[in-house]
Design an enzyme around this catalytic site. Structure first.
Site, PDB file in Angstrom:
ATOM      1  N   ASP A   7      57.372  91.941  56.704  1.00 28.68           N
ATOM      2  CA  ASP A   7      57.491  93.359  57.070  1.00 28.68           C
ATOM      3  C   ASP A   7      58.825  93.563  57.787  1.00 28.68           C
ATOM      4  O   ASP A   7      59.408  92.613  58.315  1.00 28.68           O
ATOM      5  CB  ASP A   7      56.322  93.784  57.976  1.00 28.68           C
ATOM      6  CG  ASP A   7      56.377  95.280  58.297  1.00 28.68           C
ATOM      7  OD1 ASP A   7      56.847  96.058  57.442  1.00 28.68           O
ATOM      8  OD2 ASP A   7      55.983  95.673  59.411  1.00 28.68           O
ATOM      9  N   SER A   8      59.261  94.815  57.847  1.00 28.82           N
ATOM     10  CA  SER A   8      60.478  95.128  58.597  1.00 28.82           C
ATOM     11  C   SER A   8      60.276  94.880  60.092  1.00 28.82           C
ATOM     12  O   SER A   8      61.234  94.725  60.824  1.00 28.82           O
ATOM     13  CB  SER A   8      60.849  96.589  58.372  1.00 28.82           C
ATOM     14  OG  SER A   8      59.752  97.420  58.683  1.00 28.82           O
ATOM     15  N   CYS A  70      55.646  95.916  53.806  1.00 31.16           N
ATOM     16  CA  CYS A  70      56.432  97.113  54.112  1.00 31.16           C
ATOM     17  C   CYS A  70      56.519  98.036  52.889  1.00 31.16           C
ATOM     18  O   CYS A  70      56.987  97.625  51.816  1.00 31.16           O
ATOM     19  CB  CYS A  70      57.836  96.662  54.519  1.00 31.16           C
ATOM     20  SG  CYS A  70      58.932  97.989  54.961  1.00 31.16           S
ATOM     21  N   GLU A 155      56.012 103.149  68.178  1.00 35.36           N
ATOM     22  CA  GLU A 155      56.769 102.037  68.758  1.00 35.36           C
ATOM     23  C   GLU A 155      57.232 102.280  70.178  1.00 35.36           C
ATOM     24  O   GLU A 155      57.602 101.341  70.867  1.00 35.36           O
ATOM     25  CB  GLU A 155      57.977 101.753  67.894  1.00 35.36           C
ATOM     26  CG  GLU A 155      57.526 101.099  66.640  1.00 35.36           C
ATOM     27  CD  GLU A 155      58.631 100.428  65.901  1.00 35.36           C
ATOM     28  OE1 GLU A 155      59.783 100.597  66.296  1.00 35.36           O
ATOM     29  OE2 GLU A 155      58.313  99.747  64.943  1.00 35.36           O
ATOM     30  N   CYS A 185      52.433 103.443  54.978  1.00 35.94           N
ATOM     31  CA  CYS A 185      53.371 102.814  55.920  1.00 35.94           C
ATOM     32  C   CYS A 185      52.589 101.790  56.735  1.00 35.94           C
ATOM     33  O   CYS A 185      51.444 102.052  57.135  1.00 35.94           O
ATOM     34  CB  CYS A 185      53.970 103.879  56.841  1.00 35.94           C
ATOM     35  SG  CYS A 185      55.008 103.206  58.149  1.00 35.94           S
ATOM     36  N   HIS A 187      52.642 100.982  59.722  1.00 34.51           N
ATOM     37  CA  HIS A 187      52.221 101.362  61.077  1.00 34.51           C
ATOM     38  C   HIS A 187      51.001 102.286  61.111  1.00 34.51           C
ATOM     39  O   HIS A 187      50.376 102.437  62.146  1.00 34.51           O
ATOM     40  CB  HIS A 187      53.350 102.100  61.791  1.00 34.51           C
ATOM     41  CG  HIS A 187      54.496 101.218  62.177  1.00 34.51           C
ATOM     42  ND1 HIS A 187      55.193 100.465  61.269  1.00 34.51           N
ATOM     43  CD2 HIS A 187      55.064 100.984  63.383  1.00 34.51           C
ATOM     44  CE1 HIS A 187      56.149  99.803  61.901  1.00 34.51           C
ATOM     45  NE2 HIS A 187      56.096 100.110  63.182  1.00 34.51           N
TER      46      HIS A 187
HETATM   47  N1  DGL Z   1      57.401  98.947  57.621  1.00 26.22           N
HETATM   48  C1  DGL Z   1      57.881 100.258  57.274  1.00 26.22           C
HETATM   49  C2  DGL Z   1      57.053 100.835  56.127  1.00 26.22           C
HETATM   50  O1  DGL Z   1      55.942 100.397  55.866  1.00 26.22           O
HETATM   51  C3  DGL Z   1      57.839 101.212  58.469  1.00 26.22           C
HETATM   52  C4  DGL Z   1      58.819 100.855  59.564  1.00 26.22           C
HETATM   53  C5  DGL Z   1      60.261 100.896  59.130  1.00 26.22           C
HETATM   54  O2  DGL Z   1      60.807 101.994  58.896  1.00 26.22           O
HETATM   55  O3  DGL Z   1      60.843  99.811  59.013  1.00 26.22           O
HETATM   56  O4  DGL Z   1      57.529 101.713  55.442  1.00 26.22           O
END
Ligand code: DGL
Length: 279
Positions: A7-8, A70, A155, A185, A187
Site C-alpha cells: 500500500d502507499s 492501494c 491521517e 480506498c 482508508h
Molecule cells: N492507498 C490509497 C488508495 O487506496 C489512499 C492513500 C493515498 O492517497 O496514498 O487509493
C-alpha cells in the site's frame, strides 16, 4: 515464499489484518510506502515508479504473489506493472493483483444494478471503476464521487469533522438511488460506521477488507502453482519506507494489535529499498 501486501501507506494494514483473520497461517510481508504517501495526489509516472520499486522490493524479499491494496496503484500502475514490467523482469513467474476488478465482481455477484463509488481524486479521474465495469457488464450503472478530504482527515486525527464532510459527499450520491456503495480506498473501511449512519440500511456497503480475503482464497484455489509456493508458518512482517512515532502508533491502532514495524530504507545509488534491520 510469502504473500506480499503493498500500500502507499498504512491503510492497507486493514486488508492485511483481514487476510490474517481468514488465513491464520499464511506468511505475510506488508510494505507501506510512507515515504511517498499520499499517492492519490501524484502523477501517473510517479505512482508507476514508486510502485515498481515497491513491487521489486517485495519480490526480492521472497514474495510469490503481491496484492496491491492501494486503489490508486490498482487504478494507475497495475496494468503497466503486469504487462510491461513483470514479463521482462527476473520475476516473470510471480504475480501482482489489484483490488478494483475483484471489488466490482463482488458488487455484480451480489446482484446490484446501481453502484456508487467513493475514492481519491486520482482513482476517480482515471475512470477505472466505470471502465472495468463496462467490460464486465455495461448494463450496470455506476456513480462516482471523489472524496479528497477523507484521507487527510483520517491521517491527521480529524475525526470530529468526518460526519459533516461525509454528509457533504454522500447526500448528493444518494440522489442517484444507488443500491450499494463501494469504498474505493484503503482508508475508508475506518469509516464504515459513520458512512452507515448516512446511507442507512437500504444501501449496502462494499468494503475491500471484507472481500479481498475471499477473492484471494478463490484465486489461490484456481492457481495451485502459486498457492503451493506460499509457506504457512503464520509469520507476519511489516515494513515501511519511512518510520516516525506517529506511523508506529497509527499502525497499531489500525491493526489493533502490537506489531513490530521495520524500516525498508531507500538506497538512491541502486534505486531500491533494503531491509535496514537485515543489513
Ligand atoms: N492507498 C490509497 C488508495 O487506496 C489512499 C492513500 C493515498 O492517497 O496514498 O487509493
Amino acid at each position: 515464499m510469502k504473500l506480499g501486501i503493498f500500500d502507499s501507506g498504512l491503510g492497507g494494514l486493514l486488508i492485511a489484518k483481514s487476510i490474517r483473520e481468514h488465513m491464520p497461517d499464511i506468511d505475510i510481508l506488508y510494505f507501506g510506502d510512507t515515504l511517498h504517501l499520499p499517492y492519490g495526489n501524484r502523477s501517473a509516472e510517479a505512482i508507476y515508479e514508486y510502485s515498481k520499486r515497491a513491487i521489486e522490493f517485495l519480490f526480492a524479499q521472497d514474495c510469490a504473489l503481491i496484492i496491491t491494496a492501494c486503489n490508486t496503484v490498482s487504478a494507475s500502475a497495475l496494468r503497466r506493472l503486469q504487462q510491461e514490467y513483470l514479463p521482462q523482469s527476473r520475476y516473470a513467474d510471480r504475480r501482482v493483483l489489484g483490488v478494483v476488478v475483484p471489488t466490482l465482481e463482488t458488487a455484480i455477484d451480489r446482484g446490484y444494478k446501481r453502484l456508487g463509488v467513493i475514492a481519491t481524486n486520482y482513482t476517480i479521474e482515471t475512470g477505472i471503476y466505470p471502465d472495468e465495469l463496462q467490460k464486465i457488464d455495461p448494463e450496470i450503472k455506476i456513480f462516482q464521487k471523489h472524496t479528497p478530504l477523507l484521507v487527510p482527515l483520517i491521517e491527521n486525527s480529524g475525526a470530529q469533522w468526518l460526519p459533516s464532510v461525509l454528509e457533504h459527499y454522500l447526500l448528493p450520491m444518494m440522489e442517484n438511488r444507488i443500491e450499494c456503495l463501494i469504498l474505493g480506498c484503503t482508508h475508508f473501511p475506518f469509516l464504515k460506521n459513520d458512512i452507515k449512519k448516512i446511507i442507512g440500511e437500504e444501501v449496502s456497503l462494499i468494503s475491500q477488507d471484507d472481500i479481498i480475503p475471499v477473492k484471494l482464497a478463490n484465486y489461490l484455489k484456481r492457481h495451485p502453482e502459486i498457492d503451493q509456493q506460499i509457506s504457512r508458518e503464520a509469520h507476519s512482517e511489516f515494513l515501511v519506507s519511512d518510520v516516525t512515532k506517529s506511523y508506529l502508533d497509527a499502525a497499531e491502532e489500525i491493526y489493533q494489535a502490537k506489531i513490530q514495524i521495520q524500516h525498508a530504507a531507500f538506497d538512491p545509488i541502486n534505486n531500491s529499498y533494503y531491509n535496514a534491520k537485515a543489513q
